[in-house]
Design an enzyme around this catalytic site. Structure first.
Site, mmCIF file in Angstrom:
data_model
loop_
_atom_site.group_PDB
_atom_site.id
_atom_site.type_symbol
_atom_site.label_atom_id
_atom_site.label_comp_id
_atom_site.label_asym_id
_atom_site.label_seq_id
_atom_site.Cartn_x
_atom_site.Cartn_y
_atom_site.Cartn_z
ATOM 1 N N CYS A 225 0.851 -1.162 0.000
ATOM 2 C CA CYS A 225 0.000 0.000 0.000
ATOM 3 C C CYS A 225 0.892 1.218 0.000
ATOM 4 O O CYS A 225 1.941 1.160 0.595
ATOM 5 C CB CYS A 225 -0.939 0.006 1.189
ATOM 6 S SG CYS A 225 -0.223 0.630 2.681
ATOM 7 N N PRO A 226 0.639 2.288 -0.659
ATOM 8 C CA PRO A 226 -0.613 2.561 -1.356
ATOM 9 C C PRO A 226 -0.799 1.779 -2.653
ATOM 10 O O PRO A 226 -1.816 1.931 -3.318
ATOM 11 C CB PRO A 226 -0.509 4.059 -1.632
ATOM 12 C CG PRO A 226 0.953 4.334 -1.725
ATOM 13 C CD PRO A 226 1.603 3.377 -0.791
#
Ligand SMILES: Cc1cc2nc3c(=O)[nH]c(=O)nc-3n(C[C@H](O)[C@H](O)[C@H](O)COP(=O)(O)OP(=O)(O)OC[C@H]3O[C@@H](n4cnc5c(N)ncnc54)[C@H](O)[C@@H]3O)c2cc1C
Lengths: 80, 379
Positions: free
Chosen positions: A17-18
């Site tokens: 993530c992101p």
């Protein structure tokens, strides 16, 4: 497609993530039409993600390949 | 002679590293100095709870000098220029500091102007003042359109925008205005949150709570007068309250010293955290260009690894450790429950933990443990 020279390379290997798609959009924000963005990713979901993104935004996916567990996408910016 | 470790930035990474070093080594082995431009330390996850009215300034801030163990020298000052080749750092008072080992832990800084209209038109909670301003709005809005989501694409605490949308929804519900407020969550990708399994949990919860997800919406500009937010994809949305992640970049000193990438994030070795090309300079926490999420947990684990490795280097005893990218983030979903994200370099498909009270209790416990156990280097 190996003769295509990317304007910018986004190395998003190992990004949970992101996520690699967000890294691509970050490069896209700064890009101009005609630029070629290369994205390297290991997240298996990235293939479907980048295809959906290109379709939605109207940019051009020049190639989408996988070698040794690394996905490589070449995107030509056409919709800025 | 004691080796000099100079740490720039006394936030999560810098403080934990300094305290661990003096815990491991004696004063004749190491001299540790931390330079920070501010003498107030903020517990940044607490900004969320400031916005929701559950925490006050005194809960989430402490005087910085009091947070260091005996043996750590704290200097209030701003690092202005880092010269890695000559092992020297220029400080705002005009002095120069030299070192045997340098650790850059200057974090992430807000860069709202990257999105035109952000400063005038957008609310957020990435610092105390902004969080207080947002609190007033969350508790006074009576009707209208609330938009929450991703503005700047790279920001500390990837789960924070999810948390505020759930907690804002709960606040509106409690205030009895929920049915007059429309809530939308904007995301630049084709779903609310990147990791797939976790996204399923998040989107299910959003559906239950009546929060609409607007996909492929990369915020481009904000028009604060018309109260409209525009996307790169060519769409526009009207808002009454707009809560977005502020664009961020590396610290000014890193950008001014030419050691970061074009946004001032520092390229480091992903396992040993040394600045590329140097074996006596390191970076930890948000300051690095690593692809890991920018969280306090990462800064904590990196500081622990680096404290061990510097001790090995200085004493010549023990074994060096690798940083494995480990992250753990609790995601408040409101109604007394929370989910969490767990990932590392080798495990990049985080599981989708169903929101439960235990994870929520963990987050609340962390708010307390932070000061005593984490910063001190105890755990
Ligand atoms: C709203 C919000 C919610 C969050 N929630 C969570 C969460 O739930 N879980 C989690 O793990 N993380 C969370 N985080 C992220 C976490 O706070 C950061 O990732 C963490 O603080 C990073 O530590 P750091 O040491 O790299 O940087 P920081 O803690 O930000 O410290 C950097 C320090 O460097 C100093 N500095 C900068 N430039 C200079 C200079 N030139 N000279 C001297 N000093 C300088 C600054 O004053 C600052 O004290 C959240 C953050 C925010 C804003």
């Amino acid at each position: 497609m190996s003769d295509v020279q990317p304007t910018v390379t986004v190395d998003a290997r190992g990004v949970a993530c992101p996520g690699p798609l967000t890294s691509l959009i970050k490069a896209y924000r700064k890009a101009k039409n005609g630029d070629i963005i290369e994205v390297l990713a290991t997240d298996a979901g990235f293939k479907a993600d980048v295809e959906a993104w290109v379709k939605r935004t109207g940019n051009e996916l020049l190639s989408l390949t996988e070698e040794g567990g690394v996905i490589r996408a070449l995107i030509k910016v056409t919709a800025r | 002679m004691a080796k000099k470790v100079l740490i720039l930035g006394g936030g999560d990474g810098g403080t934990i590293l300094a305290n661990r070093l003096v815990k491991k080594l004696s004063p004749d082995q190491v001299e540790v100095e931390v330079v920070d431009k501010s003498d107030i330390h903020w517990y940044q996850p607490g900004f969320l709870f400031v916005a929701t009215g559950e925490a006050e300034k005194e809960d989430i801030s402490r005087r910085r000098p009091k947070l260091f163990r005996k043996g750590v020298k704290f200097t209030k000052g701003e690092a202005k220029k880092i010269d890695l080749d000559n092992r020297s750092v220029e400080i705002s008072d005009g002095t120069k500091k030299t070192y045997d080992y340098l650790v850059i832990a200057t974090g992430s800084s807000l860069n709202p102007d990257e999105i035109p209209g952000f400063t005038e038109g957008v609310d957020h909670f990435w610092n105390y003042d902004a969080a207080m301003k947002l609190r007033k709005k969350l508790f006074s809005i009576k009707e209208g359109k609330v938009i929450v989501g991703i503005g700047g694409l790279l920001y500390k605490c990837p789960v924070a925008p999810l948390e505020i949308v759930f907690l804002a929804e709960e606040i509106f519900r409690r205030r009895g205005v929920r049915d007059k407020i429309e809530i939308k969550y904007v995301s630049p990708i084709d779903r609310a949150y990147a990791p797939h399994l976790l996204n399923k949990v998040i989107e299910d919860e959003m559906k239950k709570r009546g929060i609409d997800v607007i996909t492929f919406f990369s915020v481009d500009t904000v028009d604060p007068e018309k109260k409209v937010v525009n996307s790169l994809e060519g769409d526009s949305l009207e808002y009454d309250l707009l809560i977005l992640t502020p664009p961020q970049q590396g610290a000014k000193v890193v950008r001014d010293s030419g050691i970061g990438d074009d946004e001032g994030w520092i390229p480091v070795d992903k396992y040993f955290l040394n600045v590329e090309g140097y074996d006596d300079a390191f970076a930890v926490g948000d300051a690095t260009a690593l692809p890991t999420p920018k969280t306090g947990v990462i800064a904590h684990f990196q500081a622990a690894t680096l404290a061990n490795n510097l001790a090995v280097e200085i004493t010549g005893e023990g074994t060096k450790e690798l940083f494995d990218g480990q992250s753990f983030c609790v995601i408040e979903t409101g109604m007394g429950k929370a989910s969490a994200q767990v990932s590392n370099y080798f495990y990049d498909v985080p599981p989708g933990l169903i929101p439960n009270w235990l994870l929520h209790a963990m987050k609340l416990a962390m708010n307390k443990m932070y000061w005593r156990c984490i910063l001190s280097g105890m755990i």
